[in-house]
Design an enzyme around this catalytic site. Structure first.
Site, PDB file in Angstrom:
ATOM      1  N   ASP A 139      -4.992  17.885   9.550  1.00  0.00           N
ATOM      2  CA  ASP A 139      -6.371  17.440   9.423  1.00  0.00           C
ATOM      3  C   ASP A 139      -6.551  16.911   7.998  1.00  0.00           C
ATOM      4  O   ASP A 139      -5.986  17.461   7.046  1.00  0.00           O
ATOM      5  CB  ASP A 139      -7.350  18.593   9.648  1.00  0.00           C
ATOM      6  N   HIS A 169       0.818  -1.212   0.000  1.00  0.00           N
ATOM      7  CA  HIS A 169       0.000   0.000   0.000  1.00  0.00           C
ATOM      8  C   HIS A 169       0.855   1.267   0.000  1.00  0.00           C
ATOM      9  O   HIS A 169       1.797   1.404   0.783  1.00  0.00           O
ATOM     10  CB  HIS A 169      -0.936   0.004   1.205  1.00  0.00           C
TER      11      HIS A 169
END
Length: 388
Positions: free
Chosen positions: A305, A262
């Site tokens: 974020d 990944h």
């Protein structure tokens, strides 16, 4: 933008006499960034771009910001926003914001006013519908999957076209947005490892000339908005050249970078701005190690974020969470997030992901705006506690 373009009529040499058919001089305008030390373009106008008749305070769209407190992941359902009869500028519904960037959503079926953002660049992403974006550099026709970069202080308007409303995500920066520096040579050429290149970028191809007088332009600047009345329409440039102009790039031209195991989100990076990046998650072959786990592992980006806008396909890692077309998830710093229960097991052996999403990672916390809170799925934070 990292490469030079020339559109319309320009003189052989900069800052020299260039005359109109009646013998008068065209009015030269330099639009440049960072003073005279970065990208710029020269435009040649029929009328003075400085001639204004009035300047009045303008009642700006209201923006509220509420800290993400108590701290938790959020799910905003943009398709539930009420945007009937809106235009793509004043109809923006603000979702999240910090001092570097503001993210909004709009469903537009009306032409926008002429508009200039004098605070920073904008990135517009077309989720659905079609539009013509008119600027003083020319026009761009845009459609599903297009990113449009509007440099700071370019005057533009958005004209929806076609039968369905225009759905757009708007990312407003307090600085400049462009390709990541890691994709560019020291002279600004896209490098071989870049997931897109100059051939994928569209800029205006011909001048846009509008003959009108006493034309209103609304301007967003720090401290408030102003409505100017220009003596002549600002779309009067017969030509321009340089490296600064509005441009479009389709998410479908982003070439995904994959690996045996990944790959982390930086391989999806598409643009960067001051203290934030934008990434594109596109349909792609996934990890091909015989023991690979194709979906993301649990992760905690302590400095940022993560906002994800789901704009097509099936997002395997979020199955069972309520995420759907038009959803926005916000996973804040201070919260570890990852695949929903059961997603890892379901993904084993999968060879291809049919997903489409735009991610905005910020390096300062994002506050929540009232329209975003009005369409929040308040049960989202607890979905990791559900059984698969």
């Amino acid at each position: 933008m990292p490469y030079y373009r020339r559109v319309g009529e320009i003189p052989p040499k900069r800052h020299t006499q260039f005359r109109q058919p009646d013998g008068s001089l065209y009015k030269e305008e330099l639009m440049g960034q960072e003073g005279f030390s970065s990208d710029s373009s020269l435009l040649y106008h029929r009328y003075p771009p400085t001639a204004i008749l009035a300047a009045d305070a303008y009642d700006a769209p209201r923006v509220t910001r509420t800290p993400n407190h108590p701290l938790k992941p959020r799910h905003l359902q943009t398709h539930k926003l009420d945007t009937t009869g809106a235009d793509a500028i004043t109809g923006r519904q603000h979702l999240v914001a910090n001092d570097d960037v503001r993210v909004s959503y709009v469903t537009a079926d009306a032409p926008s006013p002429l508009y200039r953002n004098a605070i920073g660049d904008e990135c517009l992403y077309v989720e659905a519908g079609t539009a013509t974006i008119e600027t003083q550099f020319g026009a761009l026709d845009v459609h599903l999957g297009d990113y449009v970069i509007i440099p700071m202080s370019v005057i533009y308007r958005v004209l929806p076209t076609g039968d369905e409303p225009l759905r757009m995500l708007s990312v407003e920066s307090t600085g400049h947005i462009g390709p990541p520096k890691k994709y560019l040579s020291v002279r600004g050429q896209f490098l071989e490892h870049s997931p897109y290149c100059e051939r994928d970028v569209r800029g205006p191809s011909e001048p846009l000339l509008v003959d009108e007088t006493e034309v209103e332009v609304i301007v967003q600047q720090r401290g408030g908005w102003t409505k100017f009345v220009y003596a002549h329409h600002p779309f009067d440039a017969v030509g321009w050249d340089g490296c600064l102009y509005p441009w479009a790039f389709s998410i479908f031209d982003f070439e995904p970078i994959t690996g045996r195991v990944h790959q982390p989100p930086p391989v999806h990076q598409t643009f960067e701005g001051p203290n934030f990046v934008l990434c594109s998650f596109v349909p792609r072959k996934v990890d091909y190690h015989e023991l690979a786990i194709p979906i993301p592992y649990n992760h905690h980006n302590v400095d940022s974020d993560e906002l994800m806008f789901y704009t097509g396909g099936n997002y395997e890692a979020r199955r069972g969470s309520g995420i759907e077309q038009g959803s926005i998830s916000l996973h804040p710093s201070g919260f570890t997030h990852g695949p929903q229960p059961g997603a890892v097991e379901r993904a084993l052996g999968v060879e291809f992901f049919d997903e489409l999403a735009v991610m905005v990672d910020t390096f300062r916390p994002l506050d929540l705006c009232d329209p975003g809170l009005s369409v929040e799925d308040t049960g989202y934070a607890w979905t990791w506690n559900r059984k698969a």
